[in-house]
Design a protein around this motif. Structure first.
Motif, PDB file in Angstrom:
ATOM      1  N   ALA A   1      68.891  50.538 104.253  1.00 50.48           N
ATOM      2  CA  ALA A   1      67.277  50.617 104.329  1.00 50.48           C
ATOM      3  C   ALA A   1      66.938  51.323 103.022  1.00 50.48           C
ATOM      4  O   ALA A   1      65.749  51.208 102.573  1.00 50.48           O
ATOM      5  N   PHE A   2      67.655  52.339 102.715  1.00 51.59           N
ATOM      6  CA  PHE A   2      67.380  53.194 101.740  1.00 51.59           C
ATOM      7  C   PHE A   2      67.250  52.446 100.292  1.00 51.59           C
ATOM      8  O   PHE A   2      66.395  52.282  99.673  1.00 51.59           O
ATOM      9  N   ASP A   3      68.134  51.512 100.134  1.00 48.73           N
ATOM     10  CA  ASP A   3      68.128  50.734  99.023  1.00 48.73           C
ATOM     11  C   ASP A   3      67.014  49.541  98.941  1.00 48.73           C
ATOM     12  O   ASP A   3      66.654  49.385  97.916  1.00 48.73           O
ATOM     13  N   GLU A   4      66.485  48.938 100.091  1.00 45.38           N
ATOM     14  CA  GLU A   4      65.630  48.359  99.996  1.00 45.38           C
ATOM     15  C   GLU A   4      64.106  49.089  99.851  1.00 45.38           C
ATOM     16  O   GLU A   4      63.265  48.640  98.991  1.00 45.38           O
ATOM     17  N   SER A   5      64.166  50.291 100.335  1.00 45.85           N
ATOM     18  CA  SER A   5      63.077  51.080  99.953  1.00 45.85           C
ATOM     19  C   SER A   5      62.916  51.432  98.752  1.00 45.85           C
ATOM     20  O   SER A   5      61.891  51.526  97.858  1.00 45.85           O
ATOM     21  N   MET A   6      64.279  51.792  98.096  1.00 43.13           N
ATOM     22  CA  MET A   6      64.383  51.855  96.624  1.00 43.13           C
ATOM     23  C   MET A   6      63.863  50.695  95.783  1.00 43.13           C
ATOM     24  O   MET A   6      63.238  50.649  94.672  1.00 43.13           O
ATOM     25  N   ARG A   7      64.425  49.564  96.102  1.00 42.79           N
ATOM     26  CA  ARG A   7      63.898  48.425  95.614  1.00 42.79           C
ATOM     27  C   ARG A   7      62.325  48.180  95.591  1.00 42.79           C
ATOM     28  O   ARG A   7      62.036  47.847  94.428  1.00 42.79           O
ATOM     29  N   LEU A   8      61.834  48.516  96.853  1.00 43.24           N
ATOM     30  CA  LEU A   8      60.395  48.404  96.577  1.00 43.24           C
ATOM     31  C   LEU A   8      59.612  49.142  95.871  1.00 43.24           C
ATOM     32  O   LEU A   8      58.536  49.069  95.103  1.00 43.24           O
ATOM     33  N   TYR A   9      60.232  50.571  95.643  1.00 41.13           N
ATOM     34  CA  TYR A   9      59.677  51.578  94.982  1.00 41.13           C
ATOM     35  C   TYR A   9      59.869  51.048  93.414  1.00 41.13           C
ATOM     36  O   TYR A   9      59.112  51.306  92.383  1.00 41.13           O
ATOM     37  N   THR A  10      60.759  50.629  93.090  1.00 40.74           N
ATOM     38  CA  THR A  10      61.287  49.959  91.624  1.00 40.74           C
ATOM     39  C   THR A  10      60.024  48.735  91.234  1.00 40.74           C
ATOM     40  O   THR A  10      59.862  48.710  90.244  1.00 40.74           O
ATOM     41  N   GLN A  11      59.632  48.111  92.259  1.00 42.42           N
ATOM     42  CA  GLN A  11      58.841  47.293  92.002  1.00 42.42           C
ATOM     43  C   GLN A  11      57.546  47.682  91.392  1.00 42.42           C
ATOM     44  O   GLN A  11      56.741  47.099  90.888  1.00 42.42           O
ATOM     45  N   HIS A  12      57.125  48.940  92.128  1.00 42.35           N
ATOM     46  CA  HIS A  12      55.913  49.704  91.876  1.00 42.35           C
ATOM     47  C   HIS A  12      56.096  49.821  90.035  1.00 42.35           C
ATOM     48  O   HIS A  12      55.166  49.948  89.526  1.00 42.35           O
ATOM     49  N   GLY A  13      57.377  50.489  89.869  1.00 42.90           N
ATOM     50  CA  GLY A  13      57.479  50.678  88.465  1.00 42.90           C
ATOM     51  C   GLY A  13      57.476  49.434  87.350  1.00 42.90           C
ATOM     52  O   GLY A  13      56.774  49.482  86.331  1.00 42.90           O
ATOM     53  N   LEU A  14      57.738  48.114  88.057  1.00 39.38           N
ATOM     54  CA  LEU A  14      57.553  47.029  87.222  1.00 39.38           C
ATOM     55  C   LEU A  14      56.074  46.635  86.939  1.00 39.38           C
ATOM     56  O   LEU A  14      55.901  46.112  86.001  1.00 39.38           O
ATOM     57  N   GLN A  15      55.411  46.813  88.032  1.00 40.17           N
ATOM     58  CA  GLN A  15      53.924  46.631  87.924  1.00 40.17           C
ATOM     59  C   GLN A  15      53.308  47.709  87.044  1.00 40.17           C
ATOM     60  O   GLN A  15      52.183  47.218  86.336  1.00 40.17           O
ATOM     61  N   TYR A  16      53.939  48.894  87.271  1.00 39.24           N
ATOM     62  CA  TYR A  16      53.085  50.016  86.348  1.00 39.24           C
ATOM     63  C   TYR A  16      53.281  49.555  84.857  1.00 39.24           C
ATOM     64  O   TYR A  16      52.349  49.666  83.903  1.00 39.24           O
ATOM     65  N   ARG A  17      54.482  49.280  84.543  1.00 34.80           N
ATOM     66  CA  ARG A  17      54.658  48.636  83.122  1.00 34.80           C
ATOM     67  C   ARG A  17      53.923  47.576  82.734  1.00 34.80           C
ATOM     68  O   ARG A  17      53.520  47.338  81.583  1.00 34.80           O
ATOM     69  N   ARG A  18      53.773  46.583  83.623  1.00 33.99           N
ATOM     70  CA  ARG A  18      53.203  45.395  83.278  1.00 33.99           C
ATOM     71  C   ARG A  18      51.753  45.589  82.847  1.00 33.99           C
ATOM     72  O   ARG A  18      51.042  44.932  81.883  1.00 33.99           O
TER      73      ARG A  18
ATOM     74  N   GLY B   1      53.544  54.545  95.984  1.00 38.88           N
ATOM     75  CA  GLY B   1      55.111  54.151  96.024  1.00 38.88           C
ATOM     76  C   GLY B   1      55.883  55.393  96.074  1.00 38.88           C
ATOM     77  O   GLY B   1      56.868  55.207  96.883  1.00 38.88           O
ATOM     78  N   HIS B   2      55.618  56.347  95.135  1.00 36.29           N
ATOM     79  CA  HIS B   2      56.520  57.784  95.327  1.00 36.29           C
ATOM     80  C   HIS B   2      56.546  58.237  96.746  1.00 36.29           C
ATOM     81  O   HIS B   2      57.346  58.674  97.362  1.00 36.29           O
ATOM     82  N   VAL B   3      55.288  58.369  97.370  1.00 39.05           N
ATOM     83  CA  VAL B   3      54.971  58.809  98.583  1.00 39.05           C
ATOM     84  C   VAL B   3      55.773  58.265  99.500  1.00 39.05           C
ATOM     85  O   VAL B   3      56.447  58.752 100.708  1.00 39.05           O
ATOM     86  N   ALA B   4      55.710  56.933  99.835  1.00 40.36           N
ATOM     87  CA  ALA B   4      56.312  56.110 100.653  1.00 40.36           C
ATOM     88  C   ALA B   4      57.792  56.282 100.713  1.00 40.36           C
ATOM     89  O   ALA B   4      58.498  56.177 101.486  1.00 40.36           O
ATOM     90  N   PHE B   5      58.361  56.062  99.332  1.00 37.29           N
ATOM     91  CA  PHE B   5      59.773  56.306  99.336  1.00 37.29           C
ATOM     92  C   PHE B   5      60.317  57.661  99.533  1.00 37.29           C
ATOM     93  O   PHE B   5      61.261  57.744 100.284  1.00 37.29           O
ATOM     94  N   ALA B   6      59.486  58.561  99.103  1.00 36.78           N
ATOM     95  CA  ALA B   6      60.044  60.045  99.613  1.00 36.78           C
ATOM     96  C   ALA B   6      59.894  60.032 101.184  1.00 36.78           C
ATOM     97  O   ALA B   6      60.941  60.825 101.640  1.00 36.78           O
ATOM     98  N   GLY B   7      59.070  59.723 101.766  1.00 34.54           N
ATOM     99  CA  GLY B   7      58.902  59.613 103.358  1.00 34.54           C
ATOM    100  C   GLY B   7      59.946  58.967 103.906  1.00 34.54           C
ATOM    101  O   GLY B   7      60.396  59.352 104.776  1.00 34.54           O
ATOM    102  N   ARG B   8      60.280  57.657 103.501  1.00 37.86           N
ATOM    103  CA  ARG B   8      61.446  56.834 104.030  1.00 37.86           C
ATOM    104  C   ARG B   8      62.633  57.425 103.463  1.00 37.86           C
ATOM    105  O   ARG B   8      63.783  57.649 104.598  1.00 37.86           O
ATOM    106  N   THR B   9      62.871  58.114 102.405  1.00 38.96           N
ATOM    107  CA  THR B   9      64.260  59.056 102.258  1.00 38.96           C
ATOM    108  C   THR B   9      64.597  59.596 103.236  1.00 38.96           C
ATOM    109  O   THR B   9      65.507  60.015 103.588  1.00 38.96           O
ATOM    110  N   LYS B  10      63.329  60.570 103.468  1.00 38.79           N
ATOM    111  CA  LYS B  10      63.532  61.796 104.418  1.00 38.79           C
ATOM    112  C   LYS B  10      64.042  61.320 105.926  1.00 38.79           C
ATOM    113  O   LYS B  10      64.794  62.033 106.476  1.00 38.79           O
ATOM    114  N   SER B  11      63.325  60.321 106.187  1.00 36.91           N
ATOM    115  CA  SER B  11      63.462  59.937 107.614  1.00 36.91           C
ATOM    116  C   SER B  11      64.808  59.220 107.808  1.00 36.91           C
ATOM    117  O   SER B  11      65.862  59.578 108.761  1.00 36.91           O
ATOM    118  N   LEU B  12      65.245  58.516 106.730  1.00 37.33           N
ATOM    119  CA  LEU B  12      66.726  57.697 106.872  1.00 37.33           C
ATOM    120  C   LEU B  12      67.882  58.988 106.810  1.00 37.33           C
ATOM    121  O   LEU B  12      68.796  58.714 107.454  1.00 37.33           O
TER     122      LEU B  12
END
Length: 249
Positions: free
Chosen positions: A72-89, A180-191
């Motif tokens: 679950a953490f890896d999937e959350s991190m993957r979603l967060y990474t996609q925000h980074g891709l869009q940011y760069r784009r 994306g940062h906030v969502a990733f941080a929240g999921r990380t804490k919960s997990l």
């Protein structure tokens, strides 16, 4: 993992050069995150496979549930990474548009330079009293002035459009990255709070009875399922009817 790239720009602009460097480094950040994801998946998979051979059933269950949390953490991190891709784009699009505006500006400057050159040539023709050449040059000057006005109008419009799109794009990109940062941080804490609770509720194997083991397995199943569902990543939780976890590409 993260390597620097000396990006260069054909137009030779320092502004373009710096933006190119930013885009290059952001690519390295995203590539690094994906490399971490792949290594994390492999590492936790090997741990879970090792734990299958453990004689202590609670330890075996603990490692299996920790694997679910890690997926679950890896999937959350993957979603967060996609925000980074869009940011760069977004910044790649900005760089492309700024190059187009720069080319439009250079076209305007070329047209304006032609008008100035023709004006000087006409002055020379007037001093020479060359009426035939003067008529031809004046006609060419009129056409050049029309071209300047058209180039100026195009430059003004393209610059204004670009500034509007640039502001909207950066505002949206930073906002989405922040979410994306906030969502990733929240999921990380919960997990990982859940991982800590698993450790806290597991009785020592040396004194555990069969009822203790059964109770721990049931409690850990419920705890992990509840936490993962709370992260909106519930489809990753594997139950008796669910699919097997897949590697993250």
């Amino acid at each position: 993992v993260l390597t620097k790239s000396r990006a260069t720009d054909g137009l030779g602009s320092e502004r373009f050069h710096q933006l190119n460097l930013f885009i290059s480094e952001q690519k390295a950040v995203v590539s690094g995150l994906y490399a971490v994801l792949n290594s994390r998946f492999n590492a936790t998979s090997f741990l879970e496979k090792w734990a299958r051979h453990e004689q202590n059933p609670m330890l075996r269950n603990l490692c299996g549930k920790f694997q679910d949390l890690n997926l679950a953490f890896d999937e959350s991190m993957r979603l967060y990474t996609q925000h980074g891709l869009q940011y760069r784009r977004v910044f790649k699009d900005i760089l492309r548009e700024e190059r187009r505006v720069e080319q439009t500006k250079r076209h305007f400057e070329t047209c304006h330079g032609k008008v100035m050159k023709l004006a000087k040539t006409i002055d020379v023709a007037r001093r020479k009293q060359d009426s035939k050449q003067l008529a031809s040059l004046e006609a060419e000057l009129d056409a050049a002035k029309v071209a300047v006005k058209q180039a100026e109008a195009t430059l003004t419009q393209s610059s204004a459009d670009h500034e509007t799109r640039k502001e909207d794009g950066i505002r949206t990109a930073i906002g989405a990255l922040a979410i994306g940062h906030v969502a990733f941080a929240g999921r990380t804490k919960s997990l990982f709070d859940a991982a800590q609770r698993l450790v806290d509720i597991m009785p020592p194997g040396a004194v555990a009875t069969l009822p203790d083991t059964a109770a721990f397995v049931e409690t850990s199943d419920q705890l992990v399922a509840e936490v993962i569902r709370g992260t909106d990543l519930q489809y990753l939780f594997v139950d008796d009817d669910g699919p097997a976890p897949q590697p993250i590409a």
